[in-house]
Design an enzyme around this catalytic site. Structure first.
Site, PDB file in Angstrom:
ATOM      1  N   CYS A 100       0.838  -1.193   0.000  1.00 52.20           N
ATOM      2  CA  CYS A 100       0.000   0.000   0.000  1.00 52.20           C
ATOM      3  C   CYS A 100       0.880   1.253   0.000  1.00 52.20           C
ATOM      4  O   CYS A 100       0.584   2.237  -0.675  1.00 52.20           O
ATOM      5  CB  CYS A 100      -0.914  -0.024   1.219  1.00 52.20           C
ATOM      6  SG  CYS A 100      -2.029   1.371   1.279  1.00 52.20           S
ATOM      7  N   CYS A 204      -4.430  -1.876   5.550  1.00 49.58           N
ATOM      8  CA  CYS A 204      -4.124  -0.488   5.302  1.00 49.58           C
ATOM      9  C   CYS A 204      -5.330   0.220   4.670  1.00 49.58           C
ATOM     10  O   CYS A 204      -5.714  -0.068   3.545  1.00 49.58           O
ATOM     11  CB  CYS A 204      -2.933  -0.488   4.362  1.00 49.58           C
ATOM     12  SG  CYS A 204      -2.644   0.989   3.481  1.00 49.58           S
TER      13      CYS A 204
END
Length: 399
Positions: A100, A204
């Site tokens: 991410c 995330c």
């Protein structure tokens, strides 16, 4: 005045990061990334993205900075979620947080920030950067260093182990010099709504996701057996052969053991080997053993989970791993090893693991990481990251 876009996540860390940047005289803009639409798999009463974006907006209002939300869910699905499913299907265990940062926060998000005229992008990570000048071919070149956060308990440099020099050149980590309690104190003193907010867990920016359910949307359940392997198994007690080269020895030590059902006894059933990961203890639902069972290997082809009793089971412990060239990444490109070169480092194979002494061995096909001590549950698909002192030099996907 330099313009900084802060990724406001609705948590205390990014809130304080925005406050500090404003104090330092930057023009600050808060941006909330919306990465997920599907509420059916999040545990909605625990930090849904709506509450987070609302908190982020209130913090921006309090600090008197402009705020907007960007929807990155298409890119997030393509680059993170699809990748995760793909990796689990192959029997590997991905780390979505590392990805991410590389693919979303410091790529897609950074591009958006640059379009908004930003000089820098900032996040609430506990890590630091510094820059030095070096002479290369008669030219002065800037080298960006990624350093661990001052708070050793919260250091998040590992999650940024895939960043490049170009990304670091435009990244700011305002809270890297602080400890978590200091960050909370600043938030309280500034009366920020996020001061007491619990740290988010889970994927995330998706919020709290029930991973098995999330995986089950794509990976269909498939019943298989759980096999328990005794630590007296012959392969664990063989003496190591002699090798003509160091590379052959490393290849031998990095090779993961191959099991067959006849190596142990069937002790239970599972709903799909691709839902499990090496070193996992929860979710096996097998009782009656003297010590808890740990997953020592998953075979997604045959759909079998191999387990062993206790966290010191020899099936969990290895001291060499391999990273192939296409999954090898140097943050410090200038220090990248050439074939046959070695480097003494300290390395970790998961977040929060204490750094362990290791030697890197570069070979033509990739890089071996040889740990001084055996490591538990070296897991394919996870990231290994290596450091000298406080500086993270590079990383790679364990193959």
């Amino acid at each position: 005045m330099k313009r900084v876009i802060v990724g406001l996540s609705g948590g205390v860390d990014s809130s304080v990061a925005a406050y500090l940047l404003k104090e330092q005289g930057y023009e600050v803009i808060g941006l909330f990334m919306k990465n997920w639409h599907d509420d059916s798999v999040t545990i909605s009463d625990e930090c849904p993205w709506l509450e987070d974006s609302n908190d982020a907006m209130l913090v921006a209002e309090k600090l008197g900075i402009p705020f907007q939300t960007v929807d990155l869910s298409v890119q997030y699905k393509e680059r993170i979620v699809d990748y995760m499913f793909n990796e689990y299907e192959k029997g590997r265990t991905p780390n979505p947080d590392v990805l991410c940062n590389r693919e979303i926060k410091f790529d897609v998000f950074m591009d958006i920030a640059m379009e908004l005229g930003a000089d820098y992008v900032a996040t609430g990570h506990y890590c630091r950067t510094s820059t030095t000048l070096s002479n290369r071919n008669g030219k002065r070149v800037k080298i960006h260093h990624l350093l661990a956060g001052v708070d050793t308990n919260k250091d998040q440099s590992y999650f940024l182990c895939q960043l490049s020099q170009a990304q670091l050149a435009k990244a700011l980590f305002p809270i890297g010099e602080l400890t978590k309690p200091e960050v909370r104190d600043i938030a309280k003193a500034q009366d920020l709504i996020t001061a007491e907010k619990k740290d988010s867990q889970g994927l995330c920016f998706i919020g709290k996701v029930r991973l098995p359910e999330f995986l089950q949307q794509q990976l269909k359940p498939k019943e298989g057996v759980i096999v328990e392997v005794e630590d007296s198994l012959e392969m664990y007690n063989q003496s190591q052969p002699e090798f003509s080269t160091k590379e052959r020895e490393l290849a031998y030590l990095a090779k993961k053991p191959e099991y067959s059902i006849s190596d142990g006894k069937v002790v239970g059933q599972h709903q799909g080997a691709h839902y499990f990961t090496k070193g996992q203890r929860k979710g096996l639902a097998v009782g009656g053993t003297k010590e808890p069972l740990f997953v020592i290997e998953t075979d997604v082809e045959e759909n079998v989970i191999y387990t062993g009793q206790g966290k010191n089971h020899p099936g969990l412990l290895r001291n060499v791993l391999f990273v192939s060239n296409d999954e090898l990444h140097w943050v410090r490109e200038d220090l990248a090893l050439k074939a046959d070169e070695t480097m003494e480092v300290r390395a970790r194979i998961r977040y929060r693991q204490p750094l362990e002494k290791a030697t890197l061995h570069k070979v033509s096909s990739g890089l071996y990481v040889e740990f001084e001590n055996k490591q538990s549950a070296i897991t394919e698909g996870q990231f290994v990251a290596w450091y000298t002192g406080e500086e993270l030099l590079g990383s790679g996907v364990i193959s």
